[in-house]
Scaffold this active site. Structure first.
Site, PDB file in Angstrom:
ATOM      1  N   ARG A  36      20.072  35.367  40.398  1.00  0.00           N
ATOM      2  CA  ARG A  36      18.949  35.816  41.209  1.00  0.00           C
ATOM      3  C   ARG A  36      17.565  35.452  40.692  1.00  0.00           C
ATOM      4  O   ARG A  36      16.569  35.783  41.328  1.00  0.00           O
ATOM      5  CB  ARG A  36      19.025  37.344  41.387  1.00  0.00           C
ATOM      6  CG  ARG A  36      20.307  37.767  42.070  1.00  0.00           C
ATOM      7  CD  ARG A  36      20.375  39.275  42.305  1.00  0.00           C
ATOM      8  NE  ARG A  36      21.669  39.670  42.809  1.00  0.00           N
ATOM      9  CZ  ARG A  36      22.056  39.556  44.068  1.00  0.00           C
ATOM     10  NH1 ARG A  36      21.236  39.062  44.960  1.00  0.00           N
ATOM     11  NH2 ARG A  36      23.268  39.935  44.443  1.00  0.00           N
ATOM     12  N   HIS A 120      35.073  40.701  36.418  1.00  0.00           N
ATOM     13  CA  HIS A 120      35.008  40.019  37.721  1.00  0.00           C
ATOM     14  C   HIS A 120      35.916  38.804  37.796  1.00  0.00           C
ATOM     15  O   HIS A 120      35.784  37.985  38.697  1.00  0.00           O
ATOM     16  CB  HIS A 120      33.565  39.618  38.034  1.00  0.00           C
ATOM     17  CG  HIS A 120      32.665  40.779  38.302  1.00  0.00           C
ATOM     18  ND1 HIS A 120      31.308  40.762  38.051  1.00  0.00           N
ATOM     19  CD2 HIS A 120      32.939  42.014  38.789  1.00  0.00           C
ATOM     20  CE1 HIS A 120      30.785  41.927  38.377  1.00  0.00           C
ATOM     21  NE2 HIS A 120      31.755  42.703  38.825  1.00  0.00           N
ATOM     22  N   CYS A 131      51.014  30.017  48.254  1.00  0.00           N
ATOM     23  CA  CYS A 131      52.256  30.191  47.479  1.00  0.00           C
ATOM     24  C   CYS A 131      52.025  30.883  46.135  1.00  0.00           C
ATOM     25  O   CYS A 131      52.975  31.196  45.428  1.00  0.00           O
ATOM     26  CB  CYS A 131      52.937  28.841  47.247  1.00  0.00           C
ATOM     27  SG  CYS A 131      52.090  27.759  46.058  1.00  0.00           S
TER      28      CYS A 131
END
EC number: 2.3.1.286
Length: 235
Positions: A36, A120, A131
């Site tokens: 940011r 995270h 798969c």
């Protein structure tokens, strides 16, 4: 050196159960952009809601857009900096040292830290969404389609609209409950639920924040408003 800074350094050195909560500011000295700031990956998109690019919806609906953005998050040339290395060294000196990180770049592990919770997830844990076979990250960077089944590949990171891994939450809670010193480093500590982890700390534990910008917590803490590299070199 101010008394407050010296006291913080002494507390870290004397800790028995030390926990680091780390954010993007720990990796930016390694050349990994944050999200940011003026030079951050979100800012460069020019989008009003750049978080969409890391959302589950974007992955499902606009896979090429998602893929092109995520590829920019990889920085294979990045190497652990002095902060990563110091934390790894402290783990060797104090076996009950842990790192709980928001970062998905694996630099803590590359530095030698073994007791790490990747809160995270990790860019380097890639699997097929069809798969579920795991695939090398370098293969993913060449093509997001799985050669085996034709499914779409993705890194095992927590996207917006997705839930966190239960084991990451549980492990973080247990580690924080046992900590006598908690160091929040290189993060504004605003991203939820990462910022809520602090509520699992022991009532007697000491909280130290090392960050260039102010951080506001609802628990008592010592604020060291300083660059993380300059602070950690003195530990």
């Amino acid at each position: 050196m101010t008394n407050l800074r010296q006291q913080a350094l002494d507390s870290i050195r004397q800790a028995n159960h030390l926990v680091f909560l780390t954010g993007a500011g720990v990796s930016t000295p390694s050349g990994v952009p944050d999200y940011r700031s003026l030079s951050g990956v979100y800012t460069k998109t020019g989008m009003a809601q750049p978080e969409y690019l890391l959302s589950h919806t974007c992955f499902l609906r606009e896979q090429d857009l998602f893929y092109q953005f995520v590829k920019q998050l990889y920085h294979p040339q990045a190497r652990p900096n002095s902060v990563h290395l110091k934390m790894a060294q402290l783990e060797k000196e104090k076996p009950d040292t842990w790192v709980i990180s928001q970062n998905i770049d694996q630099l803590h592990r590359k530095a030698g830290s073994q007791q790490v919770v990747d809160f995270h997830g990790s860019l380097y844990d890639v699997y097929c969404s069809k798969c579920y076979q795991q695939v090398d990250a370098w293969t993913y960077l060449e093509d997001n389609q799985h050669a085996g089944c034709g499914g779409i590949l993705r890194p095992n990171i927590v996207l917006y609209e997705e839930g966190l891994e239960e084991m990451a939450i549980y492990q973080s809670q247990q580690v924080l409950k046992a900590a006598d010193v908690i160091v929040i480093a290189g993060t504004s500590f605003k991203v939820s639920p990462f910022c809520q982890l602090i509520y699992y700390k022991s009532p007697d534990s000491q909280v130290i924040v090392v960050n260039q910008d102010d951080v506001y917590l609802s628990v008592p803490y010592t604020m060291i408003q300083e660059d993380v590299v300059s602070f950690f070199k003195d530990i």
